[in-house]
Design a protein around this motif. Structure first.
Motif, PDB file in Angstrom:
ATOM      1  N   PHE A  75       0.836  -1.198   0.000  1.00 41.64           N
ATOM      2  CA  PHE A  75       0.000   0.000   0.000  1.00 41.64           C
ATOM      3  C   PHE A  75       0.868   1.244   0.000  1.00 41.64           C
ATOM      4  N   LYS A  76       0.338   2.300  -0.567  1.00 45.12           N
ATOM      5  CA  LYS A  76       0.993   3.599  -0.469  1.00 45.12           C
ATOM      6  C   LYS A  76       0.887   4.057   0.980  1.00 45.12           C
ATOM      7  N   SER A  77       1.624   5.085   1.319  1.00 45.21           N
ATOM      8  CA  SER A  77       1.678   5.495   2.721  1.00 45.21           C
ATOM      9  C   SER A  77       0.903   6.769   3.029  1.00 45.21           C
ATOM     10  N   SER A  78       0.213   7.332   2.037  1.00 47.80           N
ATOM     11  CA  SER A  78      -0.539   8.553   2.352  1.00 47.80           C
ATOM     12  C   SER A  78      -1.816   8.638   1.522  1.00 47.80           C
ATOM     13  N   VAL A  79      -2.812   9.258   2.134  1.00 44.96           N
ATOM     14  CA  VAL A  79      -4.091   9.469   1.465  1.00 44.96           C
ATOM     15  C   VAL A  79      -4.746  10.707   2.071  1.00 44.96           C
ATOM     16  N   THR A  80      -5.541  11.384   1.267  1.00 37.01           N
ATOM     17  CA  THR A  80      -6.286  12.563   1.706  1.00 37.01           C
ATOM     18  C   THR A  80      -7.768  12.278   1.565  1.00 37.01           C
ATOM     19  N   ILE A  81      -8.527  12.605   2.598  1.00 39.44           N
ATOM     20  CA  ILE A  81      -9.986  12.522   2.513  1.00 39.44           C
ATOM     21  C   ILE A  81     -10.564  13.784   3.135  1.00 39.44           C
ATOM     22  N   SER A  82     -11.806  14.040   2.847  1.00 35.33           N
ATOM     23  CA  SER A  82     -12.492  15.200   3.392  1.00 35.33           C
ATOM     24  C   SER A  82     -12.613  15.059   4.905  1.00 35.33           C
ATOM     25  N   ALA A  83     -12.463  16.169   5.618  1.00 31.91           N
ATOM     26  CA  ALA A  83     -12.519  16.145   7.080  1.00 31.91           C
ATOM     27  C   ALA A  83     -13.947  16.016   7.600  1.00 31.91           C
ATOM     28  N   ASN A  84     -14.928  16.283   6.761  1.00 36.75           N
ATOM     29  CA  ASN A  84     -16.310  16.280   7.245  1.00 36.75           C
ATOM     30  C   ASN A  84     -17.049  14.972   6.941  1.00 36.75           C
ATOM     31  N   VAL A  85     -16.300  13.858   6.837  1.00 32.42           N
ATOM     32  CA  VAL A  85     -16.923  12.559   6.593  1.00 32.42           C
ATOM     33  C   VAL A  85     -17.194  11.853   7.926  1.00 32.42           C
ATOM     34  N   SER A  86     -17.871  10.747   7.858  1.00 29.29           N
ATOM     35  CA  SER A  86     -18.141   9.938   9.038  1.00 29.29           C
ATOM     36  C   SER A  86     -16.836   9.567   9.738  1.00 29.29           C
ATOM     37  N   SER A  87     -16.839   9.674  11.050  1.00 27.08           N
ATOM     38  CA  SER A  87     -15.653   9.294  11.816  1.00 27.08           C
ATOM     39  C   SER A  87     -15.325   7.818  11.626  1.00 27.08           C
ATOM     40  N   GLN A  88     -16.302   7.011  11.218  1.00 26.82           N
ATOM     41  CA  GLN A  88     -16.048   5.596  10.984  1.00 26.82           C
ATOM     42  C   GLN A  88     -15.122   5.381   9.789  1.00 26.82           C
TER      43      GLN A  88
ATOM     44  N   LEU B  16       0.231  -1.415   8.075  1.00 28.28           N
ATOM     45  CA  LEU B  16       0.731  -1.037   6.758  1.00 28.28           C
ATOM     46  C   LEU B  16       2.248  -0.927   6.815  1.00 28.28           C
ATOM     47  N   GLU B  17       2.910  -1.527   5.867  1.00 26.82           N
ATOM     48  CA  GLU B  17       4.376  -1.612   5.860  1.00 26.82           C
ATOM     49  C   GLU B  17       5.051  -0.252   6.050  1.00 26.82           C
ATOM     50  N   ASN B  18       4.503   0.778   5.415  1.00 26.33           N
ATOM     51  CA  ASN B  18       5.098   2.111   5.502  1.00 26.33           C
ATOM     52  C   ASN B  18       4.276   3.065   6.354  1.00 26.33           C
ATOM     53  N   GLY B  19       3.404   2.523   7.206  1.00 29.57           N
ATOM     54  CA  GLY B  19       2.557   3.375   8.028  1.00 29.57           C
ATOM     55  C   GLY B  19       1.528   4.079   7.175  1.00 29.57           C
ATOM     56  N   LEU B  20       0.925   5.106   7.737  1.00 28.88           N
ATOM     57  CA  LEU B  20      -0.099   5.858   7.012  1.00 28.88           C
ATOM     58  C   LEU B  20      -0.061   7.315   7.413  1.00 28.88           C
ATOM     59  N   GLU B  21       0.026   8.167   6.415  1.00 31.49           N
ATOM     60  CA  GLU B  21      -0.142   9.598   6.632  1.00 31.49           C
ATOM     61  C   GLU B  21      -1.524   9.944   6.103  1.00 31.49           C
ATOM     62  N   LEU B  22      -2.413  10.345   7.009  1.00 32.66           N
ATOM     63  CA  LEU B  22      -3.800  10.658   6.661  1.00 32.66           C
ATOM     64  C   LEU B  22      -3.988  12.168   6.748  1.00 32.66           C
ATOM     65  N   THR B  23      -4.354  12.772   5.633  1.00 38.62           N
ATOM     66  CA  THR B  23      -4.627  14.206   5.606  1.00 38.62           C
ATOM     67  C   THR B  23      -6.138  14.411   5.535  1.00 38.62           C
ATOM     68  N   LEU B  24      -6.651  15.158   6.499  1.00 40.86           N
ATOM     69  CA  LEU B  24      -8.075  15.502   6.515  1.00 40.86           C
ATOM     70  C   LEU B  24      -8.198  16.903   5.934  1.00 40.86           C
ATOM     71  N   GLN B  25      -8.897  16.997   4.815  1.00 43.76           N
ATOM     72  CA  GLN B  25      -8.978  18.250   4.067  1.00 43.76           C
ATOM     73  C   GLN B  25     -10.274  18.978   4.392  1.00 43.76           C
ATOM     74  N   GLY B  26     -10.159  20.242   4.743  1.00 43.97           N
ATOM     75  CA  GLY B  26     -11.337  21.045   5.031  1.00 43.97           C
ATOM     76  C   GLY B  26     -11.619  21.097   6.524  1.00 43.97           C
ATOM     77  N   GLU B  27     -12.848  21.525   6.828  1.00 41.22           N
ATOM     78  CA  GLU B  27     -13.266  21.697   8.223  1.00 41.22           C
ATOM     79  C   GLU B  27     -13.798  20.383   8.785  1.00 41.22           C
ATOM     80  N   ILE B  28     -13.395  20.092  10.018  1.00 44.01           N
ATOM     81  CA  ILE B  28     -13.924  18.923  10.722  1.00 44.01           C
ATOM     82  C   ILE B  28     -15.284  19.307  11.273  1.00 44.01           C
ATOM     83  N   SER B  29     -16.288  18.494  10.937  1.00 44.20           N
ATOM     84  CA  SER B  29     -17.638  18.833  11.416  1.00 44.20           C
ATOM     85  C   SER B  29     -18.036  18.007  12.620  1.00 44.20           C
TER      86      SER B  29
END
Length: 175
Positions: free
Chosen positions: A137-150, A162-175
């Motif tokens: 797997f790649k080690s980073s992904v971006t998703i919208s911050a206002n999605v379900s916490s699940q 994940l072999e290389n860990g995960l960098e998760l970027t939450l884009q926008g405002e957290i709702s």
């Protein structure tokens, strides 16, 4: 907001939770990833029992499984991520008629961008989904911050494996 979790190894741990189904389902997924983990005060809710049964059924399967989570939305989301990292295994994950009307596209898209192989069996964006487990797997992904916490939890729960860990970027405002 950026989060980076590196690959982890668990020596031995026991956690005591409040007994909520939300905490229980998260802990059950972690226990499937780290079998040494002991859970105290787990919920006996229908959703948690469905989650536990799905994980047990999967553990004892050979290559292909059809797993029905009925109406358990948390199980659908967490298991989608879990099955995506089970190298060499294939699962069709489905649920009740109502579950098949609940979207999973945001999570599936994020996992596929990371390198997962998940396709829809019927309607685009909704269960049932076919998941072919992979290791790389790649080690980073971006998703919208206002999605379900699940969705966010599902990604963070698999991050330690994940072999290389995960960098998760939450884009926008957290709702």
């Amino acid at each position: 907001m950026n989060l980076k979790l590196d690959k982890s190894e668990l020596q031995f741990a026991s956690i005591s939770i409040s007994g909520s189904k939300s905490e229980t389902n998260r802990a059950l997924l972690l226990q499937a990833l780290f079998p040494e983990l002991q859970i105290e005060n787990a919920s006996n809710s229908d959703d948690s029992e469905i989650m536990q049964k799905a994980l047990q059924d999967f553990q004892f399967s050979t290559n292909f499984r059809h797993i029905d989570v009925h109406h358990a939305g948390t199980a659908m989301r967490f298991l989608t991520a879990f099955f995506a990292i089970q190298e060499g295994k294939e699962v069709v994950l489905t649920g009740s008629k109502r579950m098949q009307e609940r979207p999973v596209k945001i999570l599936v898209d994020a996992l596929n961008r990371l390198g997962a192989e998940i396709t829809y069996e019927e309607k685009e964006g909704f269960p049932p989904i076919r998941i072919k487990g992979k290791k790389d797997f790649k080690s980073s992904v971006t998703i919208s911050a206002n999605v379900s916490s699940q969705y966010i939890s599902a990604l963070l729960l698999i991050a330690p494996k994940l072999e290389n860990g995960l960098e998760l970027t939450l884009q926008g405002e957290i709702s």
